[in-house]
Design an enzyme around this catalytic site. Structure first.
Site, PDB file in Angstrom:
ATOM      1  N   ASN A 102      14.706 -17.213   2.945  1.00  0.00           N
ATOM      2  CA  ASN A 102      16.314 -17.640   4.150  1.00  0.00           C
ATOM      3  C   ASN A 102      16.031 -16.525   5.059  1.00  0.00           C
ATOM      4  O   ASN A 102      16.011 -15.136   4.389  1.00  0.00           O
ATOM      5  CB  ASN A 102      17.409 -18.146   3.301  1.00  0.00           C
ATOM      6  N   ARG A 103      16.865 -15.980   5.822  1.00  0.00           N
ATOM      7  CA  ARG A 103      17.119 -14.409   6.813  1.00  0.00           C
ATOM      8  C   ARG A 103      18.086 -13.368   6.015  1.00  0.00           C
ATOM      9  O   ARG A 103      17.254 -12.337   5.111  1.00  0.00           O
ATOM     10  CB  ARG A 103      18.185 -14.798   7.708  1.00  0.00           C
ATOM     11  N   GLU A 122      17.364 -13.712   2.442  1.00  0.00           N
ATOM     12  CA  GLU A 122      16.575 -12.527   1.188  1.00  0.00           C
ATOM     13  C   GLU A 122      15.166 -11.939   1.962  1.00  0.00           C
ATOM     14  O   GLU A 122      14.777 -11.243   0.922  1.00  0.00           O
ATOM     15  CB  GLU A 122      15.397 -14.123   0.787  1.00  0.00           C
ATOM     16  N   ASP A 141      15.454 -27.406   0.273  1.00  0.00           N
ATOM     17  CA  ASP A 141      14.538 -28.118  -0.465  1.00  0.00           C
ATOM     18  C   ASP A 141      14.066 -29.049   0.631  1.00  0.00           C
ATOM     19  O   ASP A 141      12.554 -29.031   0.666  1.00  0.00           O
ATOM     20  CB  ASP A 141      15.517 -28.791  -1.227  1.00  0.00           C
TER      21      ASP A 141
END
Length: 490
Positions: free
Chosen positions: A205-206, A208, A275
């Protein structure tokens, strides 16, 4: 660009090997009744609770919900939560689970207390041991996973940093998969992307991604720039950065970055949405879809997931409805009578960053062949404009006795279809003026045409648009239907 139904059929023949951190998700719903006298905190009057398979187990359930088979490898403890998870996965007909039991750790369990009225998460309590699996358990995992690889069409590693995907397990799985020519998708947790070296696709994600690359990652351009070094480090083919309501950006090792905006949706609960994205990417890529198709499928799946409460799965029918949504305008509002009306809609869609598609025809008697082309066209874009030949145009092209139905009747039938967003009637023999005005991102025609025969293909391709040819259904032709009807044949 894709035919959703054909892609769904292909997905149903795929098998995904999913490895990752399994957890039990519990949701306790209630109403905030008062402030506790013991401490300045809300008191929740509990009304109901539910438990779901979470973490990588939710990835496996989403894979199965989309029609693919899933071989799932995870870790549980010797406790009630582990027993519940094992039983729940056993009930899933499309999931084959291989769970390693580690008596030395608890099964990861997360309990969320949620305000039923406001759908607000008030508190989350975690029971877990977030440390790498022991060498003994590590070896057991490797010995189970590697022999399963030949049966998989693609491999998905769902890393929640709860102990399953240790550096050694990751290395053994990726190396073995690459020797067999299997692609590997990783939903990473570690900021050190190098430990996933050799994977096909990483999907941080952004937050991370920004942490791992030490970049702002706040625009498509900044993500694309930072991703180049990250891909070199991870030796991967592509990097996908998910950005919640700002959509997703995929940066391939070769080629231009692809950005797909998030679909408008009322968010109910974001739990497990990542997920769903990972699962959708895995099954779509396993079915040999291209990057953009996989991205559009994942974006639509995320929109469905966040509209549900709790850790949710997304079914094929739900995904189809999101990709081919119900008409956002009433049928009579879809028929464009003048250029100004067309310009207003197209300009608004462009401001929203939506992908516009275009197809055209006489559509004198609507038949299943038409419906297939229109459905496939809508699957390739966010908004579909259909150019409809006027009565005079049809008569010039088809001869006396045509059209059978006048242009208003034909327009109303087309406008009633959920796949169609606008119907623009044109009086010329070809829709070249419409195509020039709209500048569609994708131009669609039936497979009885070649690319060079499609009117406007050179215009669309000149500015980087695509031409999509959809396989036609044999046995359906308006001309033959009209002839048979006039001859009184069935």
């Amino acid at each position: 660009m894709f035919d959703f139904d054909a892609l769904s059929h292909a997905i149903a023949h795929q098998t995904v090997l999913c490895v990752g951190d399994l957890m039990l998700d519990e949701f306790v719903y209630g109403e905030v009744s008062r402030i506790s006298p013991e401490a300045p905190a809300p008191v929740i009057a509990v009304q109901r609770s539910e438990t779901n398979v979470g973490g990588a187990g939710n990835v496996a359930r989403n894979i199965a919900a989309l029609g693919a088979r899933c071989i799932f490898v995870g870790l549980i403890g010797e406790d009630e939560a582990g027993t519940q998870l094992k039983a729940a996965l056993a009930r899933e007909s499309l999931i084959e689970s291989a769970l390693v039991c580690d008596p030395g750790r608890p099964t990861t369990r997360k309990t969320r207390f949620v305000s039923e009225h406001f759908s607000t998460h008030m508190l989350r309590a975690d029971w877990e041991l977030a440390s790498p699996a022991s060498a003994h358990i590590e070896q057991k995992l490797i010995e189970i996973i590697v022999p399963l690889l030949p049966r998989a069409d693609i491999v998905l590693l769902s890393d929640y940093a709860k102990g399953v995907l240790t550096a050694r397990v990751i290395r053994n799985v990726i190396d073995a998969a690459r020797k067999l020519g299997k692609r590997v998708i990783v939903d990473p947790k570690s900021a050190n992307f190098a430990i996933y070296r050799g994977a096909t696709l990483l999907t941080p994600n952004r937050r991370e991604f920004a942490e791992a690359t030490r970049s702002r990652a706040d625009t498509k351009e900044s993500i694309a720039d930072a991703a180049q070094d990250a891909m070199q480090l991870a030796d991967c083919d592509a990097m996908l950065v998910t950005q919640s309501e700002h959509g997703m950006t995929l940066v391939p090792r070769a080629g231009e970055a692809i950005h797909v905006p998030a679909l408008p949706v009322k968010v109910s609960d974001v739990s497990g949405a990542g997920d769903t994205v990972a699962a959708t990417l895995a099954v779509t890529l396993a079915a040999e879809a291209d990057w953009e198709t996989a991205l559009r499928m994942a974006t639509a799946a995320a929109a469905v997931a966040v509209g549900k409460k709790g850790t949710a799965i997304v079914t094929t029918s739900e995904l189809r409805q999101k990709i081919l949504p119900h008409a956002f305008l009433a049928a009579e509002e879809k028929i464009i009578a003048d250029a100004a009306g067309l310009d207003a809609h197209v300009s608004d869609w462009r401001r929203q960053g939506l992908r516009i598609g275009f197809t055209n025809g006489c559509f004198d008697i609507l038949h299943p062949g038409h419906v297939k082309v229109l459905t496939a066209a809508r699957g390739a874009c966010d908004r579909l404009v259909v150019g409809l030949n006027s009565d005079a145009s049809v008569k010039r092209l088809k001869g006396e006795g045509r059209p059978v139905q006048d242009e208003r009747a034909r327009a109303e039938v087309l406008a009633a279809l959920e796949a169609v967003d606008l119907v623009a009637i044109f009086g010329e023999d070809t829709p070249i003026k419409l195509i020039t005005k709209i500048e569609p991102s994708v131009l669609v025609k039936g497979g009885d045409y070649t690319r060079d025969q499609v009117v406007g293909h050179e215009i669309v391709e000149a500015y980087g648009g695509d031409v999509l040819l959809v396989d036609i259904l044999p046995g359906f032709s308006t001309t033959s239907l009209v002839k048979r009807a006039r001859e009184g044949k069935a």
